[in-house]
Design an enzyme around this catalytic site. Structure first.
Site, PDB file in Angstrom:
ATOM      1  N   ARG A 131      71.603 -34.889   1.705  1.00 22.10           N
ATOM      2  CA  ARG A 131      72.616 -34.720   2.756  1.00 22.10           C
ATOM      3  C   ARG A 131      73.505 -33.532   2.373  1.00 22.10           C
ATOM      4  O   ARG A 131      74.133 -33.540   1.313  1.00 22.10           O
ATOM      5  CB  ARG A 131      73.449 -36.001   2.882  1.00 22.10           C
ATOM      6  CG  ARG A 131      74.638 -35.874   3.794  1.00 22.10           C
ATOM      7  CD  ARG A 131      75.379 -37.202   3.975  1.00 22.10           C
ATOM      8  NE  ARG A 131      76.520 -36.997   4.837  1.00 22.10           N
ATOM      9  CZ  ARG A 131      77.788 -36.999   4.445  1.00 22.10           C
ATOM     10  NH1 ARG A 131      78.103 -37.261   3.185  1.00 22.10           N
ATOM     11  NH2 ARG A 131      78.752 -36.763   5.301  1.00 22.10           N
ATOM     12  N   HIS A 150      82.066 -30.727   7.856  1.00 24.13           N
ATOM     13  CA  HIS A 150      82.652 -31.439   6.717  1.00 24.13           C
ATOM     14  C   HIS A 150      83.978 -30.733   6.389  1.00 24.13           C
ATOM     15  O   HIS A 150      84.112 -30.061   5.376  1.00 24.13           O
ATOM     16  CB  HIS A 150      81.676 -31.424   5.536  1.00 24.13           C
ATOM     17  CG  HIS A 150      81.935 -32.474   4.497  1.00 24.13           C
ATOM     18  ND1 HIS A 150      81.015 -33.447   4.152  1.00 24.13           N
ATOM     19  CD2 HIS A 150      82.998 -32.705   3.690  1.00 24.13           C
ATOM     20  CE1 HIS A 150      81.495 -34.222   3.193  1.00 24.13           C
ATOM     21  NE2 HIS A 150      82.706 -33.790   2.887  1.00 24.13           N
ATOM     22  N   GLU A 172      83.805 -38.061   7.828  1.00 26.28           N
ATOM     23  CA  GLU A 172      85.135 -38.635   7.624  1.00 26.28           C
ATOM     24  C   GLU A 172      86.210 -38.051   8.538  1.00 26.28           C
ATOM     25  O   GLU A 172      87.133 -37.367   8.078  1.00 26.28           O
ATOM     26  CB  GLU A 172      85.554 -38.490   6.160  1.00 26.28           C
ATOM     27  CG  GLU A 172      84.621 -39.219   5.224  1.00 26.28           C
ATOM     28  CD  GLU A 172      85.206 -39.445   3.831  1.00 26.28           C
ATOM     29  OE1 GLU A 172      86.263 -38.879   3.523  1.00 26.28           O
ATOM     30  OE2 GLU A 172      84.595 -40.207   3.066  1.00 26.28           O
ATOM     31  N   ASN A 222      80.896 -44.074   4.279  1.00 25.69           N
ATOM     32  CA  ASN A 222      81.223 -43.590   2.943  1.00 25.69           C
ATOM     33  C   ASN A 222      82.077 -44.657   2.285  1.00 25.69           C
ATOM     34  O   ASN A 222      83.231 -44.859   2.660  1.00 25.69           O
ATOM     35  CB  ASN A 222      82.021 -42.282   3.016  1.00 25.69           C
ATOM     36  CG  ASN A 222      81.193 -41.127   3.553  1.00 25.69           C
ATOM     37  OD1 ASN A 222      79.987 -41.249   3.770  1.00 25.69           O
ATOM     38  ND2 ASN A 222      81.836 -39.992   3.757  1.00 25.69           N
ATOM     39  N   TYR A 246      83.786 -46.124  -1.222  1.00 26.84           N
ATOM     40  CA  TYR A 246      84.138 -45.857  -2.616  1.00 26.84           C
ATOM     41  C   TYR A 246      84.859 -47.018  -3.286  1.00 26.84           C
ATOM     42  O   TYR A 246      84.627 -47.328  -4.423  1.00 26.84           O
ATOM     43  CB  TYR A 246      85.034 -44.607  -2.704  1.00 26.84           C
ATOM     44  CG  TYR A 246      84.277 -43.323  -2.443  1.00 26.84           C
ATOM     45  CD1 TYR A 246      83.623 -42.662  -3.479  1.00 26.84           C
ATOM     46  CD2 TYR A 246      84.200 -42.780  -1.161  1.00 26.84           C
ATOM     47  CE1 TYR A 246      82.903 -41.493  -3.253  1.00 26.84           C
ATOM     48  CE2 TYR A 246      83.488 -41.612  -0.926  1.00 26.84           C
ATOM     49  CZ  TYR A 246      82.845 -40.977  -1.973  1.00 26.84           C
ATOM     50  OH  TYR A 246      82.134 -39.828  -1.743  1.00 26.84           O
ATOM     51  N   GLU A 255      77.717 -41.857   1.698  1.00 26.03           N
ATOM     52  CA  GLU A 255      78.348 -41.533   0.419  1.00 26.03           C
ATOM     53  C   GLU A 255      78.703 -42.811  -0.305  1.00 26.03           C
ATOM     54  O   GLU A 255      79.167 -43.775   0.316  1.00 26.03           O
ATOM     55  CB  GLU A 255      79.651 -40.717   0.600  1.00 26.03           C
ATOM     56  CG  GLU A 255      79.442 -39.277   0.968  1.00 26.03           C
ATOM     57  CD  GLU A 255      80.740 -38.506   1.179  1.00 26.03           C
ATOM     58  OE1 GLU A 255      81.775 -38.868   0.567  1.00 26.03           O
ATOM     59  OE2 GLU A 255      80.728 -37.555   1.966  1.00 26.03           O
TER      60      GLU A 255
HETATM   61  C1  PNW Z   1      85.022 -38.098   0.572  1.00 27.13           C
HETATM   62  N1  PNW Z   1      90.655 -41.202  -0.370  1.00 27.13           N
HETATM   63  O1  PNW Z   1      86.391 -37.895   0.731  1.00 27.13           O
HETATM   64  C2  PNW Z   1      84.428 -36.789   1.066  1.00 27.13           C
HETATM   65  O2  PNW Z   1      83.486 -36.956   2.096  1.00 27.13           O
HETATM   66  C3  PNW Z   1      83.907 -35.906  -0.011  1.00 27.13           C
HETATM   67  O3  PNW Z   1      83.940 -34.575   0.421  1.00 27.13           O
HETATM   68  C4  PNW Z   1      84.674 -36.133  -1.296  1.00 27.13           C
HETATM   69  O4  PNW Z   1      84.324 -35.241  -2.300  1.00 27.13           O
HETATM   70  C5  PNW Z   1      84.418 -37.570  -1.728  1.00 27.13           C
HETATM   71  O5  PNW Z   1      84.743 -38.496  -0.712  1.00 27.13           O
HETATM   72  C6  PNW Z   1      85.167 -37.971  -2.999  1.00 27.13           C
HETATM   73  O6  PNW Z   1      86.546 -37.923  -2.784  1.00 27.13           O
HETATM   74  C7  PNW Z   1      87.366 -38.788   0.415  1.00 27.13           C
HETATM   75  O7  PNW Z   1      91.669 -40.706  -0.875  1.00 27.13           O
HETATM   76  C8  PNW Z   1      88.562 -38.256  -0.019  1.00 27.13           C
HETATM   77  O8  PNW Z   1      90.641 -42.391  -0.105  1.00 27.13           O
HETATM   78  C9  PNW Z   1      89.638 -39.053  -0.279  1.00 27.13           C
HETATM   79  C10 PNW Z   1      89.531 -40.411  -0.095  1.00 27.13           C
HETATM   80  C11 PNW Z   1      88.342 -40.974   0.332  1.00 27.13           C
HETATM   81  C12 PNW Z   1      87.258 -40.150   0.577  1.00 27.13           C
END
Ligand code: PNW
Length: 506
Positions: free
Chosen positions: A111, A156, A201, A341, A343, A409
């Protein structure tokens, strides 16, 4: 399972006191049994990057300026250590090296995103940059020659500065401009690309870019700009989907989705207030876009809360714009898959005192925190909570039905210097296991994408947080990529199609 092994081993080896300590420590990190079932045939495993974060060559070969180029150059101190992505991983010149390591890992898909200003330097279709087109044609050809599916994100975060100058996503003009750009992409690359995502995002683009100003263009307009941005972005997405559906799908046979950021929001208590607060947060984060596209409007709770708060604040109309009847019909169902995405997870409490500020964040009326026992990463916002992805996937199924889900992601950061990334091995293993659990739960998820292929420009954090499977030596002229320890683990997953060492057929 894990718990019992520890008891037996440690009981024979240590004195009572150490034994108790061990059990406590391990049981905190080792709560869940891993799912060792293989993923179904056709399930996609891959990795991801984005144009601004890796390409470099910011002004080479006819590329136009994006809002990120301007954002990092105008006030260098907005980025940690005054860094820029002028060179980044230099993937513009090293895409063959990137494909070689993807091939070596054995990914099914890659991707990446197209920089709008590399192919259309002015943002408009009046001028095409042939060198930029050639770059992405070469990249796609190289991927396909190595049996890797290209998964292409159209946007992006990097808006052409020509459009940013007149308001970017807060100006409705961008809707038609984005559709023209997308049409150009379908015409130029569509025969070779079957997986498209319009936006990555959108909450980051809108709330970061036009709400709190932490992303380009750095505009502070909480509660106004961020909602206007989302409104135009949703319309743009829907029109692109219709364009594809009507004119390209029958000959190009692809799908057009959108990728949303998503935390899992876990209620802090059983109280109705906290349960409602957690659901409100999910709707404000994911539903803001997904509900609009699947069900045809903003989530009811968003419309209600923002209308009430706007009235109380003396506005004549809700700060949340309204779609017209015609627009509602266009956006409803205008999406082939939902990109996710994931995390991390937050604990959520209802916020008692209604804050005066009228931003998206305040409109949500929640208080959030992360538990101390959750393992930290190198990113302040990211603690490791693998079960959150399973809960999120199940919530998506309950909330949006069986629409296909693509994990676009998932990943964790280290300090960007290390190669010894046990945290990433554990993170991927536990998350992939939870995704496999979600398949058992009946969730329609068809792919998993690790963020990221390699360390790269982590937005305002510069090069201080590394999400890569590969380390990149940013001080070397060559931007040398070397595998971290997690590469071996990810390779094994790609080979055996399961999270553990003892895979079984489902
Ligand atoms: C994503 N938060 O962004 C993006 O899609 C990527 O470009 C980035 O590198 C990756 O996650 C890691 O950060 C985020 O603060 C940025 O919660 C910030 C947040 C979540 C996702």
């Amino acid at each position: 399972m894990c718990f019992f092994k520890i008891i037996v081993n440690t009981a024979t080896m240590f004195r009572q006191s150490i034994w108790v300590l061990c059990v406590l420590v391990i049981s905190a990190t080792c709560k869940q049994e891993l799912n060792n079932k293989r993923f179904p045939q056709g399930f996609l495993f891959g990795t991801a990057t984005s144009a601004y974060q890796i390409e470099g060559a910011w002004n080479e070969d006819g590329k136009g300026e994006s809002n990120w180029d301007v954002f990092v150059h105008r006030v260098p101190s907005v980025i940690k250590n005054n860094e820029t992505a002028d060179v980044a991983c230099d993937s513009y010149h090293k895409y063959k090296d990137d494909v070689a390591i993807l091939k070596d890992m054995g990914v099914d898909h890659y991707r990446f995103s197209i920089a709008w200003t590399r192919v259309l330097p002015t943002g408009f279709v009046n001028e095409v940059n042939q060198a930029g087109v050639t770059y992405y044609k070469n990249l796609i050809r190289e991927l396909k020659a190595n049996n890797i599916l290209p998964v292409v994100t159209m946007f992006h975060y990097d808006t052409p500065q020509t459009l940013e100058n007149i308001g970017g996503f807060t100006n409705e003009l961008i809707v038609d401009r984005f559709v023209e750009y997308a049409q150009f992409l379908f015409e130029t690359f569509g025969d070779e690309v079957q997986y498209w995502a319009t936006f990555n995002e959108p909450k980051q683009t809108c709330q970061g870019g036009y709400g709190i100003g932490t992303k380009a263009p750095g505009v502070l307009s909480p509660g106004i700009g961020e909602y206007l941005c989302a409104h135009n972005l949703i319309k743009a997405h829907a029109e692109v989907w219709h364009l594809y559906d009507k004119h390209y799908r029958h000959k190009q046979n692809g799908v057009v989705g959108i990728t949303m950021d998503s935390f899992w929001a876990e209620p802090n208590s059983d109280s109705q207030e906290d349960q409602d607060a957690a659901e409100r947060m999910r709707q404000f984060i994911y539903g803001w876009y997904a509900n609009a596209l699947v069900n045809g409007d903003y989530p009811e709770v968003m419309r209600k809360v923002i209308a009430e708060r706007s009235a109380a604040q003396g506005f004549k109309k809700s700060r949340l714009p309204q779609f017209t009847e015609k627009q509602l019909q266009r956006i409803k169902g205008a999406v082939d898959y939902l990109g996710v995405n994931y995390y991390t997870t937050y604990m959520v409490k209802n916020q008692g005192d209604v804050p005066v500020v009228s931003g998206w964040q305040e409109d949500m009326q929640v208080e959030t925190y992360q538990k101390d026992e959750w393992q930290r990463s190198s990113s302040a916002w990211l603690r490791v909570v693998p079960w959150g992805i399973r809960k999120l996937l199940n919530w998506l199924k309950t909330t949006y039905g069986d629409i296909p889900i693509f994990i676009t992601e998932n990943g964790v950061s280290d300090n960007a210097t290390t190669h010894d990334d046990q945290i990433r091995i554990d993170y991927y293993q536990q998350h992939i296991s939870n995704v496999r659990d979600a398949l058992d739960d009946g969730v329609n998820v068809f792919g998993y994408t690790a963020w990221s292929l390699m360390n790269n420009f982590e937005w305002i954090k510069g090069y201080t947080e590394g999400f890569g499977l590969y380390h990149v030596d940013f001080s070397s002229a060559n931007k040398t990529r070397t595998p971290k320890r997690s590469v071996e683990y990810f390779k094994k997953v790609l080979r055996t199609r399961c999270a553990t060492d003892d895979c079984v057929d489902a």
